[in-house]
Design a protein around this motif. Structure first.
Motif, PDB file in Angstrom:
ATOM      1  N   CYS A 290     -16.614  -5.620  -0.272  1.00 15.61           N
ATOM      2  CA  CYS A 290     -15.225  -5.490  -0.048  1.00 15.61           C
ATOM      3  C   CYS A 290     -14.940  -3.927   0.490  1.00 15.61           C
ATOM      4  O   CYS A 290     -15.407  -2.944  -0.314  1.00 15.61           O
ATOM      5  N   CYS A 293     -12.763  -1.823  -2.323  1.00  9.88           N
ATOM      6  CA  CYS A 293     -13.360  -1.247  -3.649  1.00  9.88           C
ATOM      7  C   CYS A 293     -14.800  -1.015  -3.610  1.00  9.88           C
ATOM      8  O   CYS A 293     -15.425  -0.756  -4.678  1.00  9.88           O
ATOM      9  N   GLY A 297     -14.932  -4.616  -7.001  1.00  9.95           N
ATOM     10  CA  GLY A 297     -13.879  -5.509  -7.576  1.00  9.95           C
ATOM     11  C   GLY A 297     -12.555  -5.279  -7.651  1.00  9.95           C
ATOM     12  O   GLY A 297     -12.074  -4.388  -8.198  1.00  9.95           O
ATOM     13  N   CYS A 298     -11.850  -5.949  -6.836  1.00 11.03           N
ATOM     14  CA  CYS A 298     -10.316  -5.523  -6.836  1.00 11.03           C
ATOM     15  C   CYS A 298      -9.570  -6.925  -6.463  1.00 11.03           C
ATOM     16  O   CYS A 298     -10.033  -7.909  -6.124  1.00 11.03           O
ATOM     17  N   CYS A 301     -10.466  -8.755  -3.025  1.00  6.69           N
ATOM     18  CA  CYS A 301     -11.846  -9.512  -3.006  1.00  6.69           C
ATOM     19  C   CYS A 301     -11.719 -10.593  -4.107  1.00  6.69           C
ATOM     20  O   CYS A 301     -12.798 -11.272  -4.494  1.00  6.69           O
TER      21      CYS A 301
HETATM   22 ZN   LIG Z   1     -12.425  -5.600  -3.452  1.00 10.68          ZN
END
Ligand SMILES: [Zn+2]
Length: 366
Positions: A290, A293, A297-298, A301
């Protein structure tokens, strides 16, 4: 002698010296009554239009005031006529001269007014012409094309209105193939459709030339989709195709990884996950770490750290056969990606529709 000289002087010089005064007085006494009237009227003339009116009022050949006076001369006696005629002549010359002077004055004033109104105030801020900009989709498309061109690819284009054969059959999707249903095709006639992907250009190119082939194909594609934040019935794809002797999956991985690192960033990690497309074998889904991030993790994504960016795979032997390439000698790989989707990722836009609304406030940011 003295007396005689005095007489001589007076008789010779006095009349000469006095003559201008005498003449002026004579003229004043003798002036035609219209002269004073004309002079007063002339004083109130402040435009060329008024000037023309005044000129005609006095000098018009038919009914000018002076013309009418001249016509009256005929009624005078033979004794009166010469002096009256001369008076009118003097009046006419005076009027013409005064009109000419006044005309020059008005012209001068008009020119002055014009210069005043056209004067340039160099202290005023200037008008800056607005610069046109390239649409963000076209901009990203060019950027992608340039990366591939630096790697030795050529840009190929094809028709948006396409035969069923090129869009499906030659790509290993004969009539009745289940993959056809997933593409929500817009048909024009039974055999003619709006292309659902740019892949038909692969076929058209291979039919026209022997290997090696190294092309990218940008263009519009069409599907029967309702408009929402991530769908549009018209969107843009970029397809790529490499065919030559000895091409392997390693070439596919190397090419696409180099492209994605250059397009996004050198830190981008690229992963190939098994997938299925009828015209490749094996097929892969290409995902990148991604870019928002860096994989932690965000929202974009969906918290899993990876984003899918394209589909790819080794060209199916049946596709090579269809265009007359020998699949025993030649192998190749192909991929396809959404230009709109890449632009959304690259410019961090979460609604596809904004690309097509042509709002200048949005477009001028690129
Ligand atoms: Zn992300």
């Amino acid at each position: 002698m003295k007396k005689g000289r005095a007489f001589f002087i007076s008789s010779l010089f006095l009349p000469v010296r006095l003559s201008p005064l005498k003449m002026t007085t004579a003229m004043l006494e003798n002036a035609h009554p219209l002269w004073e009237q004309f002079r007063q009227e002339l004083q109130s003339v402040s435009s060329l239009g008024q000037w023309t009116q005044l000129r005609d009022r006095y000098l018009s050949r038919q009914r000018g005031l002076i013309t009418l006076e001249v016509k009256k001369l005929g009624r005078l006696s033979a004794e009166e006529r010469p002096s009256a005629g001369q008076r009118l002549n003097v009046l006419k010359v005076q009027v013409e001269k005064a009109l000419e002077n006044h005309y020059q004055l008005l012209k001068e004033q008009e020119r002055f007014r014009q210069l005043q109104s056209e004067r340039i105030d160099v202290t005023l801020p200037g008008y800056y012409p607005r610069r046109g900009r390239i649409h963000p989709l076209r901009r990203i498309q060019r950027e992608m094309e340039e990366i591939f061109m630096r790697m030795g690819f050529q840009v190929a284009l094809g028709p948006e209105l396409e035969w069923d054969y090129y869009n499906f059959e030659a790509l290993n999707m004969p009539p009745g193939h289940p993959a056809r249903d997933t593409q929500d095709t817009l048909y024009i006639t039974e055999n003619l459709l709006l292309r659902t992907h740019t892949s038909p250009v692969q076929i058209r190119t291979m039919q026209q030339q022997p290997p090696p082939v190294r092309i990218v194909v940008p263009g519009k594609v069409f599907r029967r989709d309702a408009v929402d934040a991530t769908h549009s019935p018209m969107f843009h794809q970029m397809e790529g195709l490499v065919v030559d002797a000895g091409i392997t999956f390693a070439d596919l991985k190397g090419t696409l990884e180099a492209f994605l690192k250059e397009l996004f960033s050198p830190q981008t990690r690229v992963r190939f996950q098994p997938s299925y497309f009828p015209f490749v074998e094996p097929g892969a889904e290409v995902v990148i770490s991604c870019i928002f991030c860096s994989g932690t993790g965000c929202r974009v994504c969906k918290q899993n750290g990876w984003i899918e960016v394209m589909g790819a795979g080794m060209v199916h032997p049946k596709v090579l056969q269809k265009v007359g390439y020998d699949p025993e000698t030649y192998t190749g790989f192909a991929w396809g990606m959404g230009i709109d989707r890449i632009a959304m990722l690259k410019y961090q836009i979460d609604d596809l529709r904004i690309f097509f609304e042509n709002d200048v406030r949005f477009l001028s940011q690129f």
